[in-house]
Design a protein around this motif. Structure first.
Motif, short mmCIF file in Angstrom:
data_model
loop_
_atom_site.label_atom_id
_atom_site.label_comp_id
_atom_site.label_asym_id
_atom_site.label_seq_id
_atom_site.Cartn_x
_atom_site.Cartn_y
_atom_site.Cartn_z
N SER A 127 0.83 -1.20 0.00
CA SER A 127 0.00 0.00 0.00
C SER A 127 0.87 1.26 0.00
O SER A 127 0.51 2.27 -0.62
CB SER A 127 -0.93 -0.01 1.22
N VAL A 128 2.00 1.19 0.68
CA VAL A 128 2.94 2.32 0.66
C VAL A 128 3.48 2.52 -0.76
O VAL A 128 3.56 3.65 -1.26
CB VAL A 128 4.10 2.09 1.65
N PHE A 129 3.82 1.42 -1.43
CA PHE A 129 4.26 1.53 -2.83
C PHE A 129 3.19 2.17 -3.70
O PHE A 129 3.48 2.97 -4.59
CB PHE A 129 4.59 0.14 -3.39
N ALA A 130 1.93 1.80 -3.45
CA ALA A 130 0.83 2.34 -4.26
C ALA A 130 0.68 3.84 -4.05
O ALA A 130 0.48 4.59 -5.01
CB ALA A 130 -0.47 1.62 -3.91
N ARG A 131 0.76 4.27 -2.81
CA ARG A 131 0.59 5.70 -2.49
C ARG A 131 1.81 6.53 -2.89
O ARG A 131 1.68 7.67 -3.31
CB ARG A 131 0.35 5.87 -0.99
N TYR A 132 2.97 5.92 -2.72
CA TYR A 132 4.23 6.65 -2.92
C TYR A 132 5.14 5.87 -3.88
O TYR A 132 6.15 5.29 -3.46
CB TYR A 132 4.93 6.88 -1.58
N GLN A 220 -6.11 -0.16 -8.00
CA GLN A 220 -6.01 0.55 -9.27
C GLN A 220 -4.64 1.18 -9.43
O GLN A 220 -4.04 1.15 -10.51
CB GLN A 220 -7.09 1.64 -9.34
N ALA A 221 -4.11 1.75 -8.35
CA ALA A 221 -2.79 2.39 -8.42
C ALA A 221 -1.69 1.36 -8.75
O ALA A 221 -0.78 1.65 -9.53
CB ALA A 221 -2.48 3.08 -7.10
N LEU A 222 -1.81 0.17 -8.18
CA LEU A 222 -0.78 -0.84 -8.39
C LEU A 222 -0.83 -1.45 -9.79
O LEU A 222 0.18 -1.96 -10.27
CB LEU A 222 -0.91 -1.95 -7.33
N CYS A 223 -1.99 -1.39 -10.43
CA CYS A 223 -2.12 -1.96 -11.78
C CYS A 223 -1.09 -1.37 -12.74
O CYS A 223 -0.59 -2.06 -13.63
CB CYS A 223 -3.52 -1.69 -12.33
N GLY A 224 -0.77 -0.11 -12.55
CA GLY A 224 0.15 0.55 -13.47
C GLY A 224 1.59 0.58 -12.99
O GLY A 224 2.41 1.28 -13.58
N LEU A 225 1.89 -0.15 -11.91
CA LEU A 225 3.24 -0.10 -11.33
C LEU A 225 3.95 -1.44 -11.45
O LEU A 225 3.32 -2.50 -11.48
CB LEU A 225 3.17 0.29 -9.86
N SER A 226 5.26 -1.40 -11.49
CA SER A 226 6.09 -2.60 -11.43
C SER A 226 6.83 -2.56 -10.10
O SER A 226 7.73 -1.73 -9.90
CB SER A 226 7.07 -2.63 -12.60
N LEU A 227 6.44 -3.44 -9.19
CA LEU A 227 7.02 -3.44 -7.85
C LEU A 227 8.38 -4.14 -7.83
O LEU A 227 8.72 -4.88 -8.76
CB LEU A 227 6.07 -4.12 -6.87
N PRO A 228 9.17 -3.92 -6.78
CA PRO A 228 10.46 -4.62 -6.67
C PRO A 228 10.26 -6.14 -6.69
O PRO A 228 9.20 -6.63 -6.29
CB PRO A 228 11.00 -4.14 -5.33
N PRO A 229 11.27 -6.89 -7.13
CA PRO A 229 11.17 -8.36 -7.12
C PRO A 229 10.82 -8.86 -5.72
O PRO A 229 11.50 -8.50 -4.74
CB PRO A 229 12.57 -8.81 -7.54
N THR A 230 9.77 -9.66 -5.62
CA THR A 230 9.25 -10.06 -4.31
C THR A 230 9.18 -11.57 -4.21
O THR A 230 8.56 -12.23 -5.04
CB THR A 230 7.86 -9.46 -4.07
#
Length: 302
Positions: A127-132, A220-230
Protein backbone atom coordinates in the motif's frame (compact mmCIF):
# COMPACT_ATOMS: atom_id res chain seq x y z
CA UNK A 1 30.79 -12.30 15.49
CA UNK A 2 29.11 -9.53 17.46
CA UNK A 3 25.48 -8.74 16.73
CA UNK A 4 24.35 -5.54 18.39
CA UNK A 5 20.76 -4.50 19.11
CA UNK A 6 19.71 -0.93 19.78
CA UNK A 7 16.28 0.53 20.48
CA UNK A 8 15.44 3.83 18.80
CA UNK A 9 12.33 5.93 19.41
CA UNK A 10 11.31 7.79 16.25
CA UNK A 11 9.19 10.89 16.92
CA UNK A 12 6.02 11.34 14.90
CA UNK A 13 3.61 14.23 14.41
CA UNK A 14 1.96 13.48 17.77
CA UNK A 15 4.49 14.80 20.30
CA UNK A 16 3.14 12.40 22.89
CA UNK A 17 3.85 9.33 20.74
CA UNK A 18 6.83 7.67 19.09
CA UNK A 19 7.60 4.61 16.99
CA UNK A 20 10.04 1.98 18.17
CA UNK A 21 12.74 0.78 15.80
CA UNK A 22 14.98 -2.12 16.75
CA UNK A 23 18.31 -1.70 14.98
CA UNK A 24 20.06 -5.07 14.65
CA UNK A 25 23.48 -5.14 13.01
CA UNK A 26 27.13 -6.11 13.13
CA UNK A 27 29.02 -2.88 13.94
CA UNK A 28 31.97 -4.12 11.88
CA UNK A 29 29.90 -4.39 8.68
CA UNK A 30 28.04 -1.71 6.75
CA UNK A 31 25.92 -3.86 4.46
CA UNK A 32 22.55 -3.09 2.85
CA UNK A 33 19.72 -1.74 5.00
CA UNK A 34 16.61 -3.87 5.58
CA UNK A 35 13.23 -2.70 6.90
CA UNK A 36 11.09 -5.37 8.61
CA UNK A 37 7.38 -4.91 9.31
CA UNK A 38 5.10 -7.13 11.40
CA UNK A 39 1.47 -8.01 10.77
CA UNK A 40 -1.84 -7.55 12.62
CA UNK A 41 -2.06 -8.40 16.35
CA UNK A 42 1.73 -8.58 16.31
CA UNK A 43 4.83 -6.50 16.88
CA UNK A 44 8.41 -6.56 15.71
CA UNK A 45 9.45 -9.40 18.03
CA UNK A 46 8.27 -11.81 15.32
CA UNK A 47 11.62 -11.01 13.67
CA UNK A 48 14.01 -11.25 16.61
CA UNK A 49 14.69 -12.21 20.21
CA UNK A 50 16.90 -10.38 22.67
CA UNK A 51 19.31 -13.32 22.47
CA UNK A 52 19.80 -12.76 18.72
CA UNK A 53 17.62 -15.53 17.41
CA UNK A 54 15.30 -14.98 14.47
CA UNK A 55 15.32 -13.52 10.99
CA UNK A 56 16.77 -10.07 11.67
CA UNK A 57 19.79 -11.35 13.65
CA UNK A 58 20.31 -13.96 10.92
CA UNK A 59 20.55 -11.22 8.29
CA UNK A 60 22.71 -9.09 10.59
CA UNK A 61 25.17 -11.98 10.84
CA UNK A 62 25.49 -11.79 7.05
CA UNK A 63 26.34 -8.09 7.28
CA UNK A 64 22.90 -6.55 6.71
CA UNK A 65 21.70 -3.63 8.82
CA UNK A 66 18.16 -4.46 9.95
CA UNK A 67 15.53 -2.07 11.24
CA UNK A 68 12.49 -3.76 12.78
CA UNK A 69 9.51 -1.43 13.15
CA UNK A 70 6.82 -1.57 15.81
CA UNK A 71 3.80 0.20 14.35
CA UNK A 72 2.17 2.84 16.49
CA UNK A 73 1.04 1.54 19.87
CA UNK A 74 2.56 -1.91 19.35
CA UNK A 75 5.62 -3.48 20.89
CA UNK A 76 7.86 -0.82 22.42
CA UNK A 77 6.23 2.08 20.57
CA UNK A 78 4.67 4.49 23.04
CA UNK A 79 2.06 4.85 24.28
CA UNK A 80 0.59 1.36 23.99
CA UNK A 81 -2.80 0.97 22.31
CA UNK A 82 -5.67 1.82 24.60
CA UNK A 83 -9.30 2.85 24.44
CA UNK A 84 -9.75 6.16 22.66
CA UNK A 85 -6.83 5.76 20.24
CA UNK A 86 -8.29 6.58 16.83
CA UNK A 87 -5.52 5.73 14.37
CA UNK A 88 -5.52 2.74 12.02
CA UNK A 89 -3.89 1.25 8.97
CA UNK A 90 -4.34 4.42 6.91
CA UNK A 91 -2.00 6.15 9.36
CA UNK A 92 0.41 3.20 9.17
CA UNK A 93 0.58 3.66 5.39
CA UNK A 94 0.61 7.46 5.17
CA UNK A 95 2.41 8.47 8.37
CA UNK A 96 4.25 5.72 10.24
CA UNK A 97 6.16 3.89 7.51
CA UNK A 98 7.04 7.19 5.75
CA UNK A 99 8.29 8.66 9.06
CA UNK A 100 10.59 5.70 9.60
CA UNK A 101 11.89 5.83 6.02
CA UNK A 102 12.71 9.51 6.48
CA UNK A 103 14.40 8.85 9.82
CA UNK A 104 16.63 6.10 8.41
CA UNK A 105 17.50 8.26 5.41
CA UNK A 106 18.51 11.23 7.57
CA UNK A 107 20.51 9.11 10.00
CA UNK A 108 22.24 6.80 7.51
CA UNK A 109 22.14 8.75 4.26
CA UNK A 110 20.17 6.13 2.33
CA UNK A 111 16.77 4.48 2.32
CA UNK A 112 16.30 0.77 3.09
CA UNK A 113 17.41 -1.40 0.18
CA UNK A 114 15.19 -4.37 1.08
CA UNK A 115 11.70 -4.58 2.58
CA UNK A 116 10.55 -7.60 4.59
CA UNK A 117 7.09 -8.26 6.00
CA UNK A 118 5.13 -10.87 7.86
CA UNK A 119 1.43 -11.42 7.16
CA UNK A 120 -0.56 -8.14 7.05
CA UNK A 121 2.70 -6.20 6.98
CA UNK A 122 3.01 -7.10 3.28
CA UNK A 123 -0.33 -5.44 2.59
CA UNK A 124 0.82 -2.29 4.40
CA UNK A 125 4.11 -2.16 2.48
CA UNK A 126 2.51 -2.70 -0.94
CA UNK A 127 0.00 0.00 0.00
CA UNK A 128 2.94 2.32 0.66
CA UNK A 129 4.26 1.53 -2.83
CA UNK A 130 0.83 2.34 -4.26
CA UNK A 131 0.59 5.70 -2.49
CA UNK A 132 4.23 6.65 -2.92
CA UNK A 133 5.51 4.97 -6.11
CA UNK A 134 8.83 6.87 -5.92
CA UNK A 135 9.73 4.49 -3.08
CA UNK A 136 9.97 1.67 -5.61
CA UNK A 137 13.15 3.22 -6.97
CA UNK A 138 14.90 2.81 -3.60
CA UNK A 139 14.04 -0.88 -3.02
CA UNK A 140 16.03 -3.67 -4.65
CA UNK A 141 13.81 -6.57 -3.52
CA UNK A 142 11.19 -7.65 -0.99
CA UNK A 143 10.44 -10.83 0.96
CA UNK A 144 6.97 -11.41 2.37
CA UNK A 145 6.31 -14.22 4.88
CA UNK A 146 2.70 -15.40 4.72
CA UNK A 147 1.35 -12.14 3.30
CA UNK A 148 -2.12 -11.98 1.81
CA UNK A 149 -4.87 -9.40 1.63
CA UNK A 150 -8.23 -11.10 1.04
CA UNK A 151 -8.86 -14.62 2.30
CA UNK A 152 -9.96 -16.85 -0.58
CA UNK A 153 -9.49 -20.28 1.04
CA UNK A 154 -12.35 -22.09 2.77
CA UNK A 155 -10.42 -24.30 5.17
CA UNK A 156 -12.32 -24.99 8.43
CA UNK A 157 -9.51 -23.32 10.39
CA UNK A 158 -10.01 -20.16 8.32
CA UNK A 159 -13.73 -20.23 9.09
CA UNK A 160 -12.83 -20.31 12.80
CA UNK A 161 -10.00 -17.77 12.91
CA UNK A 162 -11.31 -15.32 10.32
CA UNK A 163 -15.08 -15.66 9.96
CA UNK A 164 -15.84 -16.36 13.62
CA UNK A 165 -13.01 -14.66 15.52
CA UNK A 166 -11.83 -11.74 13.34
CA UNK A 167 -15.07 -10.81 11.57
CA UNK A 168 -17.48 -11.43 14.46
CA UNK A 169 -16.08 -12.01 17.97
CA UNK A 170 -13.48 -9.26 17.58
CA UNK A 171 -16.23 -6.68 17.09
CA UNK A 172 -17.71 -7.71 20.45
CA UNK A 173 -14.38 -7.27 22.26
CA UNK A 174 -13.64 -3.99 20.49
CA UNK A 175 -17.00 -2.60 21.62
CA UNK A 176 -16.44 -3.87 25.15
CA UNK A 177 -12.88 -2.57 25.63
CA UNK A 178 -12.60 0.29 23.15
CA UNK A 179 -9.79 -1.60 21.38
CA UNK A 180 -8.95 -5.24 20.60
CA UNK A 181 -6.87 -6.70 23.48
CA UNK A 182 -5.58 -9.58 21.35
CA UNK A 183 -2.68 -10.46 23.66
CA UNK A 184 -4.98 -10.72 26.67
CA UNK A 185 -7.30 -12.90 24.58
CA UNK A 186 -4.29 -15.01 23.51
CA UNK A 187 -5.08 -14.32 19.87
CA UNK A 188 -1.71 -12.73 19.15
CA UNK A 189 1.21 -10.77 20.53
CA UNK A 190 -0.31 -7.28 20.54
CA UNK A 191 -3.44 -5.14 20.41
CA UNK A 192 -5.28 -3.38 17.60
CA UNK A 193 -7.22 -0.13 17.66
CA UNK A 194 -10.89 -0.01 16.70
CA UNK A 195 -9.92 1.53 13.39
CA UNK A 196 -7.04 -0.80 12.53
CA UNK A 197 -9.19 -3.84 13.23
CA UNK A 198 -12.13 -2.51 11.21
CA UNK A 199 -9.96 -1.57 8.23
CA UNK A 200 -8.07 -4.86 8.15
CA UNK A 201 -11.30 -6.85 8.50
CA UNK A 202 -12.75 -4.94 5.55
CA UNK A 203 -9.79 -5.77 3.33
CA UNK A 204 -9.51 -9.37 4.50
CA UNK A 205 -12.93 -10.02 3.03
CA UNK A 206 -13.03 -10.40 -0.75
CA UNK A 207 -13.57 -6.76 -1.57
CA UNK A 208 -11.86 -3.89 -3.45
CA UNK A 209 -8.51 -2.66 -2.12
CA UNK A 210 -9.79 0.83 -1.31
CA UNK A 211 -9.00 3.07 1.66
CA UNK A 212 -11.99 3.72 3.91
CA UNK A 213 -10.67 7.19 4.85
CA UNK A 214 -10.25 8.86 1.47
CA UNK A 215 -11.27 6.16 -1.06
CA UNK A 216 -7.73 5.87 -2.42
CA UNK A 217 -7.80 2.82 -4.73
CA UNK A 218 -4.64 0.85 -4.00
CA UNK A 219 -5.53 -1.91 -6.44
CA UNK A 220 -6.01 0.55 -9.27
CA UNK A 221 -2.79 2.39 -8.42
CA UNK A 222 -0.78 -0.84 -8.39
CA UNK A 223 -2.12 -1.96 -11.78
CA UNK A 224 0.15 0.55 -13.47
CA UNK A 225 3.24 -0.10 -11.33
CA UNK A 226 6.09 -2.60 -11.43
CA UNK A 227 7.02 -3.44 -7.85
CA UNK A 228 10.46 -4.62 -6.67
CA UNK A 229 11.17 -8.36 -7.12
CA UNK A 230 9.25 -10.06 -4.31
CA UNK A 231 9.71 -13.53 -2.84
CA UNK A 232 6.52 -14.82 -1.19
CA UNK A 233 6.81 -17.52 1.47
CA UNK A 234 3.99 -19.94 2.32
CA UNK A 235 3.93 -22.73 4.90
CA UNK A 236 2.16 -26.02 4.29
CA UNK A 237 0.71 -25.91 7.82
CA UNK A 238 -0.65 -22.38 7.39
CA UNK A 239 -4.20 -23.49 6.68
CA UNK A 240 -6.16 -20.43 7.78
CA UNK A 241 -4.29 -17.19 7.24
CA UNK A 242 -2.17 -17.50 4.09
CA UNK A 243 -2.74 -20.52 1.92
CA UNK A 244 -1.07 -20.43 -1.51
CA UNK A 245 -4.39 -19.40 -3.12
CA UNK A 246 -4.58 -16.38 -0.81
CA UNK A 247 -0.98 -15.36 -1.56
CA UNK A 248 -1.43 -15.90 -5.30
CA UNK A 249 -4.43 -13.56 -5.34
CA UNK A 250 -2.40 -10.96 -3.43
CA UNK A 251 0.36 -11.32 -6.01
CA UNK A 252 -2.11 -10.82 -8.88
CA UNK A 253 -3.37 -7.52 -7.48
CA UNK A 254 0.12 -6.23 -6.65
CA UNK A 255 1.02 -4.89 -10.07
CA UNK A 256 3.80 -6.00 -12.35
CA UNK A 257 7.36 -7.00 -11.61
CA UNK A 258 9.01 -10.27 -10.65
CA UNK A 259 7.10 -12.27 -8.04
CA UNK A 260 7.84 -15.79 -6.86
CA UNK A 261 5.99 -18.06 -4.44
CA UNK A 262 7.85 -20.73 -2.47
CA UNK A 263 5.99 -23.23 -0.29
CA UNK A 264 7.81 -24.67 2.73
CA UNK A 265 7.16 -28.14 4.07
CA UNK A 266 8.60 -31.63 4.18
CA UNK A 267 6.99 -32.68 0.91
CA UNK A 268 8.92 -29.88 -0.78
CA UNK A 269 12.23 -31.11 0.62
CA UNK A 270 12.34 -28.91 3.71
CA UNK A 271 13.02 -29.95 7.30
CA UNK A 272 9.73 -28.83 8.87
CA UNK A 273 6.08 -28.26 7.98
CA UNK A 274 5.94 -24.53 8.62
CA UNK A 275 2.90 -22.61 9.81
CA UNK A 276 1.95 -18.94 9.87
CA UNK A 277 4.09 -18.01 12.90
CA UNK A 278 6.87 -20.58 12.99
CA UNK A 279 7.86 -19.78 9.38
CA UNK A 280 9.74 -17.00 11.19
CA UNK A 281 10.41 -18.54 14.61
CA UNK A 282 11.33 -22.19 13.99
CA UNK A 283 15.08 -22.90 14.36
CA UNK A 284 15.12 -24.88 11.10
CA UNK A 285 14.06 -21.78 9.16
CA UNK A 286 17.72 -20.77 8.97
CA UNK A 287 18.40 -23.67 6.58
CA UNK A 288 15.15 -23.29 4.66
CA UNK A 289 13.37 -20.00 3.97
CA UNK A 290 15.94 -17.69 5.61
CA UNK A 291 18.62 -19.06 3.34
CA UNK A 292 16.36 -18.62 0.31
CA UNK A 293 15.59 -15.01 1.24
CA UNK A 294 19.30 -14.31 1.60
CA UNK A 295 19.91 -15.74 -1.87
CA UNK A 296 16.99 -13.66 -3.21
CA UNK A 297 18.50 -10.49 -1.81
CA UNK A 298 21.92 -11.36 -3.16
CA UNK A 299 20.40 -11.93 -6.59
CA UNK A 300 19.07 -8.37 -6.53
CA UNK A 301 21.99 -6.64 -4.86
CA UNK A 302 22.35 -3.56 -7.01
Amino acid sequence: MMIKQESIQVPIFDKNASLHLRYIHNPDKQGPIVLCLHGAIENGKIFYTNSNKGFAPYLAAQGYRCFVLDLRGRGESVPAIASGHDYGQTESITEEVPAVLEYITKKFGERPHYWVAHSWGGVILNSVFARYPDEINHVRACAYFGSKRSLHNNHPEKLLKANLMWFWLAHYYVKKHGFLPAKKLRWGADSETIKSHAQSAQWAKISPWVDSDDNFDYGQALCGLSLPPTLHIAGVSDKALAQPIDIEMFMKESGGGVQKLNIYGKRYGHTHNYGHIDMLTHPNALQDQFKDVLNWFQRYNS
